[in-house]
Design a protein around this motif. Structure first.
Motif, PDB file in Angstrom:
ATOM      1  N   SER A   9       0.817  -1.222   0.000  1.00  0.00           N
ATOM      2  CA  SER A   9       0.000   0.000   0.000  1.00  0.00           C
ATOM      3  C   SER A   9       0.846   1.266   0.000  1.00  0.00           C
ATOM      4  O   SER A   9       0.308   2.364  -0.065  1.00  0.00           O
ATOM      5  CB  SER A   9      -0.941   0.013   1.211  1.00  0.00           C
ATOM      6  OG  SER A   9      -0.213   0.153   2.406  1.00  0.00           O
ATOM      7  N   THR A  10       2.171   1.108   0.065  1.00  0.00           N
ATOM      8  CA  THR A  10       3.039   2.286   0.088  1.00  0.00           C
ATOM      9  C   THR A  10       4.045   2.296  -1.055  1.00  0.00           C
ATOM     10  O   THR A  10       5.101   2.908  -0.954  1.00  0.00           O
ATOM     11  CB  THR A  10       3.783   2.385   1.438  1.00  0.00           C
ATOM     12  OG1 THR A  10       4.462   1.136   1.706  1.00  0.00           O
ATOM     13  CG2 THR A  10       2.826   2.673   2.578  1.00  0.00           C
TER      14      THR A  10
ATOM     15  N   GLU B  18       9.581   6.859   1.013  1.00  0.00           N
ATOM     16  CA  GLU B  18      10.226   8.164   0.838  1.00  0.00           C
ATOM     17  C   GLU B  18      11.274   8.116  -0.256  1.00  0.00           C
ATOM     18  O   GLU B  18      11.436   9.078  -1.018  1.00  0.00           O
ATOM     19  CB  GLU B  18      10.820   8.623   2.176  1.00  0.00           C
ATOM     20  CG  GLU B  18       9.741   8.908   3.222  1.00  0.00           C
ATOM     21  CD  GLU B  18      10.290   9.466   4.518  1.00  0.00           C
ATOM     22  OE1 GLU B  18      11.518   9.404   4.729  1.00  0.00           O
ATOM     23  OE2 GLU B  18       9.485   9.960   5.326  1.00  0.00           O
ATOM     24  N   ALA B  19      11.995   6.997  -0.354  1.00  0.00           N
ATOM     25  CA  ALA B  19      13.011   6.877  -1.401  1.00  0.00           C
ATOM     26  C   ALA B  19      12.380   6.887  -2.788  1.00  0.00           C
ATOM     27  O   ALA B  19      12.965   7.395  -3.749  1.00  0.00           O
ATOM     28  CB  ALA B  19      13.811   5.590  -1.195  1.00  0.00           C
ATOM     29  N   ARG B  20      11.172   6.346  -2.911  1.00  0.00           N
ATOM     30  CA  ARG B  20      10.485   6.304  -4.199  1.00  0.00           C
ATOM     31  C   ARG B  20       9.754   7.604  -4.521  1.00  0.00           C
ATOM     32  O   ARG B  20       9.266   7.795  -5.630  1.00  0.00           O
ATOM     33  CB  ARG B  20       9.458   5.163  -4.222  1.00  0.00           C
ATOM     34  CG  ARG B  20      10.036   3.767  -4.133  1.00  0.00           C
ATOM     35  CD  ARG B  20       8.925   2.735  -4.216  1.00  0.00           C
ATOM     36  NE  ARG B  20       9.350   1.403  -3.815  1.00  0.00           N
ATOM     37  CZ  ARG B  20      10.034   0.559  -4.570  1.00  0.00           C
ATOM     38  NH1 ARG B  20      10.397   0.924  -5.784  1.00  0.00           N
ATOM     39  NH2 ARG B  20      10.375  -0.639  -4.122  1.00  0.00           N
ATOM     40  N   GLY B  21       9.640   8.508  -3.536  1.00  0.00           N
ATOM     41  CA  GLY B  21       8.876   9.727  -3.757  1.00  0.00           C
ATOM     42  C   GLY B  21       7.392   9.449  -3.869  1.00  0.00           C
ATOM     43  O   GLY B  21       6.660  10.124  -4.602  1.00  0.00           O
ATOM     44  N   PHE B  22       6.929   8.434  -3.138  1.00  0.00           N
ATOM     45  CA  PHE B  22       5.523   8.024  -3.151  1.00  0.00           C
ATOM     46  C   PHE B  22       4.657   9.149  -2.588  1.00  0.00           C
ATOM     47  O   PHE B  22       4.947   9.707  -1.538  1.00  0.00           O
ATOM     48  CB  PHE B  22       5.382   6.771  -2.291  1.00  0.00           C
ATOM     49  CG  PHE B  22       4.104   6.010  -2.462  1.00  0.00           C
ATOM     50  CD1 PHE B  22       3.865   5.258  -3.603  1.00  0.00           C
ATOM     51  CD2 PHE B  22       3.141   6.007  -1.465  1.00  0.00           C
ATOM     52  CE1 PHE B  22       2.707   4.519  -3.749  1.00  0.00           C
ATOM     53  CE2 PHE B  22       1.976   5.274  -1.596  1.00  0.00           C
ATOM     54  CZ  PHE B  22       1.760   4.527  -2.743  1.00  0.00           C
TER      55      PHE B  22
ATOM     56  N   PHE C 247      -4.578   5.785  -4.875  1.00  0.00           N
ATOM     57  CA  PHE C 247      -4.868   4.862  -5.972  1.00  0.00           C
ATOM     58  C   PHE C 247      -4.778   3.404  -5.530  1.00  0.00           C
ATOM     59  O   PHE C 247      -5.366   2.534  -6.156  1.00  0.00           O
ATOM     60  CB  PHE C 247      -3.936   5.115  -7.162  1.00  0.00           C
ATOM     61  CG  PHE C 247      -4.406   6.224  -8.048  1.00  0.00           C
ATOM     62  CD1 PHE C 247      -5.571   6.094  -8.789  1.00  0.00           C
ATOM     63  CD2 PHE C 247      -3.708   7.425  -8.122  1.00  0.00           C
ATOM     64  CE1 PHE C 247      -6.022   7.128  -9.604  1.00  0.00           C
ATOM     65  CE2 PHE C 247      -4.157   8.462  -8.930  1.00  0.00           C
ATOM     66  CZ  PHE C 247      -5.316   8.312  -9.669  1.00  0.00           C
ATOM     67  N   SER C 248      -4.037   3.138  -4.446  1.00  0.00           N
ATOM     68  CA  SER C 248      -3.987   1.763  -3.941  1.00  0.00           C
ATOM     69  C   SER C 248      -5.064   1.527  -2.882  1.00  0.00           C
ATOM     70  O   SER C 248      -5.181   0.441  -2.347  1.00  0.00           O
ATOM     71  CB  SER C 248      -2.595   1.451  -3.364  1.00  0.00           C
ATOM     72  OG  SER C 248      -2.286   2.287  -2.280  1.00  0.00           O
ATOM     73  N   HIS C 249      -5.845   2.574  -2.562  1.00  0.00           N
ATOM     74  CA  HIS C 249      -6.953   2.459  -1.606  1.00  0.00           C
ATOM     75  C   HIS C 249      -8.217   3.099  -2.184  1.00  0.00           C
ATOM     76  O   HIS C 249      -8.887   3.887  -1.522  1.00  0.00           O
ATOM     77  CB  HIS C 249      -6.613   3.187  -0.293  1.00  0.00           C
ATOM     78  CG  HIS C 249      -5.426   2.636   0.424  1.00  0.00           C
ATOM     79  ND1 HIS C 249      -4.137   2.863   0.011  1.00  0.00           N
ATOM     80  CD2 HIS C 249      -5.333   1.863   1.540  1.00  0.00           C
ATOM     81  CE1 HIS C 249      -3.300   2.263   0.838  1.00  0.00           C
ATOM     82  NE2 HIS C 249      -3.991   1.651   1.768  1.00  0.00           N
ATOM     83  N   PRO C 250      -8.583   2.785  -3.437  1.00  0.00           N
ATOM     84  CA  PRO C 250      -9.677   3.527  -4.078  1.00  0.00           C
ATOM     85  C   PRO C 250     -11.037   3.303  -3.444  1.00  0.00           C
ATOM     86  O   PRO C 250     -11.915   4.157  -3.545  1.00  0.00           O
ATOM     87  CB  PRO C 250      -9.658   3.012  -5.521  1.00  0.00           C
ATOM     88  CG  PRO C 250      -9.063   1.645  -5.408  1.00  0.00           C
ATOM     89  CD  PRO C 250      -8.041   1.743  -4.307  1.00  0.00           C
ATOM     90  N   GLY C 251     -11.233   2.165  -2.791  1.00  0.00           N
ATOM     91  CA  GLY C 251     -12.562   1.868  -2.265  1.00  0.00           C
ATOM     92  C   GLY C 251     -12.772   2.290  -0.833  1.00  0.00           C
ATOM     93  O   GLY C 251     -13.886   2.242  -0.324  1.00  0.00           O
ATOM     94  N   GLY C 252     -11.734   2.724  -0.154  1.00  0.00           N
ATOM     95  CA  GLY C 252     -11.857   3.055   1.254  1.00  0.00           C
ATOM     96  C   GLY C 252     -11.993   4.540   1.508  1.00  0.00           C
ATOM     97  O   GLY C 252     -11.961   5.369   0.593  1.00  0.00           O
TER      98      GLY C 252
END
Length: 324
Positions: free
Chosen positions: A68-69, A175-179, A186-191
């Motif tokens: 999720s991250t 943080e390294a990926r600049g998420f 987008f990984s939690h669209p239904g919540g």
């Protein structure tokens, strides 16, 4: 009374021991931790988390947090891996294996195959001299001085330390990926998190014929009729050219009553709030909510780039949309 005191002391002792276990991790965030992050960041595949028993439960959560991250991850039960699920793991993947002892039979059994396939292995163990730790390219040291269990048997402090170390790994990678917050949504669209982060004002506002709007110079009586018909507890007031002149809300009506103004004779110009706070259609609904909360208001006029009202929304709209 004595029993109550014993229960409280037992709970406090558990928390103190687990706090000590977490604090002991700080000096162990070292070159091995950096190496683990680098291996995952360089991987073209997924992170496959494995663990037995309580370590498996923690591994499941770590995999979910990674996924999720921004780090594609999933959990595989090591016993199932020995009976077919090993086929789910590819050469491009990274295996993150959890074992407090570092010698869990079901995981040690997988080590020759992991090595034969050339799969990158990261371990998280409570024993840096264990077979698992020695086989890994990077070992995350999760050992604890003692379990919170008074028998020093039930996994308690050790599972808490592993969970925290997994969170530290996930957030460092995030943080390294600049998420970003939008990536997270987008990984939690239904919540509720997805709704807060993705929903825009234009998705919830009242527009067109549903927008309460009157011209400057309109009588207060007519403005109140417009508010009643549209049911938003407010109306926008516009200039002759369509730009926003002000807003009149239920709160303004209460303040007008306090001023002893003749409601039958008053013009909306006398009682409106000049211009007022506004939102834009492309703004996130969560941003509109923050404007309302910061200024202690319950409704907003939505304006376009020319400051012309194109919609309106209130707290009830945000509540229905699940933003609150």
């Amino acid at each position: 009374m004595s029993q109550s005191s014993d229960l409280i002391q037992s709970a406090q002792r558990t928390i103190r021991l687990e706090l000590e276990a977490i604090e002991s991790l700080l000096p162990r965030i070292d070159a091995a931790f950096v190496r683990a992050c680098e291996l995952i960041l360089a991987s073209k595949g997924r992170v496959v988390v494995v663990g037995m028993g309580k370590s498996g439960h923690i591994g499941n959560k770590i995999a979910a947090t990674l996924a999720s991250t921004g780090t594609t991850a999933f959990f595989v039960h090591p016993a199932e891996a020995s009976h077919g699920d090993m086929g789910m793991i590819t050469r491009d993947d990274v295996v993150l294996a959890l074992s407090n002892s570092g010698s869990t039979a079901e995981i040690v059994t997988l080590l020759p195959l992991i090595k034969r396939l050339g799969i990158t292995l990261i371990s998280m163990t409570g024993n840096p001299d264990s077979p698992l730790a020695k086989a890994a390219e990077a070992n995350l040291d999760a050992r604890v001085a003692q379990e919170a269990c008074p028998l020093n048997l039930a996994p308690t402090s050790s599972t808490t330390a592993s969970l925290v170390l997994g969170d530290a790994l996930a957030i460092a990678l995030l943080e390294a990926r600049g998420f970003t917050a939008e990536d997270f949504a987008f990984s939690h669209p239904g919540g509720a998190l997805g709704r807060r982060l993705l929903l825009k004002v234009e998705n919830v506002m009242h527009a067109g014929a549903s927008l309460p709007k009157v011209q400057r110079g309109t009588s207060l009586k007519e403005a109140l009729l417009e508010m009643t018909q549209k049911g938003l507890g407010m109306t926008a007031v516009v200039e002759a050219d369509g730009r926003l002149a002000g807003v009149f809300t239920d709160g303004d009506l209460r303040r007008t009553l306090d001023r002893s103004i003749d409601l039958r004779q008053a013009s909306i110009d006398e009682v409106m709030t000049p211009h007022g706070k506004t939102a834009r259609p492309e703004m996130l609904a969560a941003e509109a909510l923050k404007i309302m909360e910061d200024h202690k208001i319950s409704a907003l006029v939505v304006v376009d780039q020319h400051d012309r009202p194109v919609g309106a929304l209130n707290m009830h709209d945000l509540l229905r949309a699940g933003v609150m």
